[in-house]
Design a protein around this motif. Sequence first.
Motif, short mmCIF file in Angstrom:
data_model
loop_
_atom_site.label_atom_id
_atom_site.label_comp_id
_atom_site.label_asym_id
_atom_site.label_seq_id
_atom_site.Cartn_x
_atom_site.Cartn_y
_atom_site.Cartn_z
N ILE A 6 11.05 -25.02 11.99
CA ILE A 6 11.34 -26.25 12.88
C ILE A 6 12.84 -26.72 12.38
CG2 ILE A 6 10.31 -28.09 11.21
CD1 ILE A 6 9.68 -29.28 13.91
N ALA A 7 13.68 -26.89 13.07
CA ALA A 7 15.07 -27.56 12.87
C ALA A 7 15.39 -28.47 14.01
CB ALA A 7 16.14 -26.31 13.05
N GLN A 8 16.52 -29.46 13.67
CA GLN A 8 17.00 -30.38 14.76
C GLN A 8 18.35 -29.80 15.27
OE1 GLN A 8 17.33 -34.46 13.40
NE2 GLN A 8 19.30 -34.75 14.33
N GLY A 9 18.32 -29.90 16.29
CA GLY A 9 19.28 -29.30 17.35
C GLY A 9 20.71 -30.23 17.10
N THR A 10 21.79 -29.76 17.64
CA THR A 10 23.01 -30.63 17.75
C THR A 10 22.69 -31.74 18.91
OG1 THR A 10 23.86 -28.96 19.48
CG2 THR A 10 24.45 -28.85 17.20
N ASP A 11 21.51 -31.42 19.65
CA ASP A 11 21.38 -32.51 20.73
C ASP A 11 20.53 -33.62 20.40
OD1 ASP A 11 19.27 -31.04 20.53
OD2 ASP A 11 18.94 -30.56 22.67
N GLY A 12 19.98 -33.28 19.09
CA GLY A 12 19.06 -34.50 18.28
C GLY A 12 17.55 -34.35 18.59
N ALA A 13 17.38 -33.10 19.42
CA ALA A 13 16.09 -32.86 19.63
C ALA A 13 15.61 -31.78 18.56
CB ALA A 13 15.67 -31.98 21.05
N LEU A 14 14.02 -31.69 18.26
CA LEU A 14 13.47 -30.85 17.62
C LEU A 14 13.14 -29.57 18.09
CD1 LEU A 14 11.16 -33.04 15.37
CD2 LEU A 14 13.20 -32.16 14.42
N TYR A 15 13.41 -28.47 17.28
CA TYR A 15 13.12 -27.21 17.99
C TYR A 15 12.10 -26.25 17.04
CZ TYR A 15 16.65 -28.01 21.39
OH TYR A 15 17.45 -28.57 22.59
N THR A 16 11.24 -25.59 17.33
CA THR A 16 10.27 -25.09 16.53
C THR A 16 9.78 -23.75 17.26
OG1 THR A 16 8.16 -25.35 15.24
CG2 THR A 16 8.31 -26.30 17.71
N VAL A 17 9.53 -22.78 16.30
CA VAL A 17 9.15 -21.37 16.66
C VAL A 17 7.76 -21.14 16.29
CG1 VAL A 17 11.40 -20.30 16.98
CG2 VAL A 17 10.55 -20.52 14.53
N THR A 18 7.09 -20.38 16.71
CA THR A 18 5.88 -20.00 16.34
C THR A 18 5.75 -18.41 16.11
OG1 THR A 18 4.87 -19.68 18.22
CG2 THR A 18 4.77 -21.85 17.71
N ASP A 19 4.45 -18.13 15.34
CA ASP A 19 4.27 -16.74 15.11
C ASP A 19 4.08 -15.92 16.38
OD1 ASP A 19 4.78 -16.84 12.42
OD2 ASP A 19 2.72 -16.59 11.85
N GLN A 20 3.41 -16.55 17.41
CA GLN A 20 3.30 -16.05 18.47
C GLN A 20 4.14 -15.80 19.44
OE1 GLN A 20 1.46 -18.36 17.04
NE2 GLN A 20 -0.60 -18.63 17.51
N GLY A 21 5.48 -16.20 19.23
CA GLY A 21 6.59 -15.97 20.12
C GLY A 21 7.07 -16.88 20.87
N ARG A 22 6.66 -18.36 20.76
CA ARG A 22 7.06 -19.31 21.40
C ARG A 22 8.28 -20.31 20.66
NH1 ARG A 22 1.47 -22.55 23.78
NH2 ARG A 22 0.90 -20.83 24.89
N LEU A 23 8.98 -20.79 21.57
CA LEU A 23 10.13 -21.57 21.04
C LEU A 23 9.90 -22.81 21.88
CD1 LEU A 23 12.91 -22.81 19.87
CD2 LEU A 23 13.86 -21.46 21.64
N TYR A 24 9.74 -24.35 20.98
CA TYR A 24 9.46 -25.42 21.76
C TYR A 24 10.39 -26.32 21.45
CZ TYR A 24 4.44 -24.58 21.96
OH TYR A 24 3.07 -24.16 22.11
N ARG A 25 10.97 -27.28 22.61
CA ARG A 25 11.91 -28.31 22.29
C ARG A 25 10.96 -29.53 22.17
NH1 ARG A 25 14.93 -28.48 27.05
NH2 ARG A 25 17.03 -27.62 26.17
N ILE A 26 11.27 -30.49 21.48
CA ILE A 26 10.43 -31.76 21.00
C ILE A 26 11.59 -32.68 21.20
CG2 ILE A 26 8.89 -33.12 19.58
CD1 ILE A 26 8.11 -30.54 18.25
N ASP A 27 11.38 -33.66 22.43
CA ASP A 27 12.26 -34.80 22.49
C ASP A 27 11.69 -35.78 23.13
OD1 ASP A 27 14.91 -35.75 22.60
OD2 ASP A 27 15.81 -34.75 23.88
N ARG A 28 12.43 -36.80 23.38
CA ARG A 28 11.85 -37.94 23.93
C ARG A 28 11.57 -37.80 25.62
NH1 ARG A 28 17.45 -41.58 23.76
NH2 ARG A 28 18.61 -40.57 25.39
N GLU A 29 10.84 -38.61 25.96
CA GLU A 29 10.33 -38.25 27.34
C GLU A 29 11.49 -38.69 28.03
OE1 GLU A 29 7.96 -37.60 28.89
OE2 GLU A 29 6.05 -37.82 27.88
#
Length: 410
Positions: free
Chosen positions: A387-410
């Motif tokens: 998991i890492a914070q992007g330059t846009d202030g969102a969190l980005y996380t990768v999973t063993d199953q191959g997904r990439l998520y963005r976690i950000d405010r609504e």
Amino acid sequence: MNQSLLCILGCSLALLSCSRKNDTAADPATNDLAGSPVETKAANTNYRPAFTGQTRVNGVTTPAGSYRATILTSSLANPWGITSLPDGRLLVTEKAGRLRIVSASGAVSAPITGIPPVNAAGQGGLLGLCLDPDFATNRMVYWSFSEARPGGNLTAIAKGRLADNDQALEGATVIYRAEPAYDGTLHYGGRVVFDRTGNLLVSTGERSDLATRPQAQAVASALGKIIRITKDGQPAPGNPAFGAAGARPELFSIGHRNPQGLAIHPVTGEAWQSEHGPRGGDELNRLQSGANYGWPTITYGIEYSGQPVGSAIQQREGLEQPVYYWDPVVSPSGMTFYSSDRIAGWKNNLFIGCLSGQHIVRLVLENNRVVGEERLLAGEGQRFRDIAQGTDGALYTVTDQGRLYRIDRE
């Protein structure tokens, strides 16, 4: 003043105090620390923590509607490490030895060429990565990988320049090898991050087997350590002197099992680290120069067989206690501190991707202690690898199953 008046005054002050406390807890920008621990399963042991709050602290809850998790892509193959490029795109390693760029919309590039061969057997492969602090001008990338060497495999650190067309790493060079090599495929560690002095911190595992475990305590070995090196792979200035004959000058701390998380606190600049325990005893540590974190002499875990580890000791003078531990395990992997203001109550919290736990841990810290824990994305059924914070202030996380998520405010 008579007793009746004193009683009335005392009761009024007590009510005022309770009212202020409740008002604070109701504020959505703060954390309600009154919840039960998020872990409800029985522990593997009856070991007693060294201090209150070292495990199973009160749960916290992010108010509903504060954030949204969006799947950007599901087409990565065993992603292991992620970092954000200055333009907002993401650089992602895949375990088999591929490096890719993912756009903000989730478009995945072709593999970037120029990566030296990796040994992807077992837990090995192309692992963690980070950008040079001067990436904007020199475009240098640093990464960790498992390398086949005479006598076995080891954790290696390489660097290379990302070409202007983003399609290749130019001049890829191995700058450091965590010796000795060992004929096994487990516990490489594999995270790499720059500290505030511009030097690299590298995590290495003790390679898992009973034969190699003692090397976590051996200062003549680079196994089971946090290493601190320059951009050229040399021992960094200011490293601690461990004093024993043959001590390696690149060592920063010792006594680690399989450290897969490294992050720098955005306020203090201190390095924090997470590592896998055996059966129980996953740890979060605040790294201190020259410190010994105890593995395998002390641990809050047991063997996978159910037998004690060593002499079943959890505390010993001269060996550092974890800031926090988990029993049963969550298998903490990559982690990051959140420095953005985009989601209320999250600033300076620590976020850790968990593998067997299949969730993201959010930890609230005060005075270098964990005071609240939350589990995010627990319903996704994913093994969260980094998991890492992007330059846009969102969190980005990768999973063993191959997904990439963005976690950000609504």
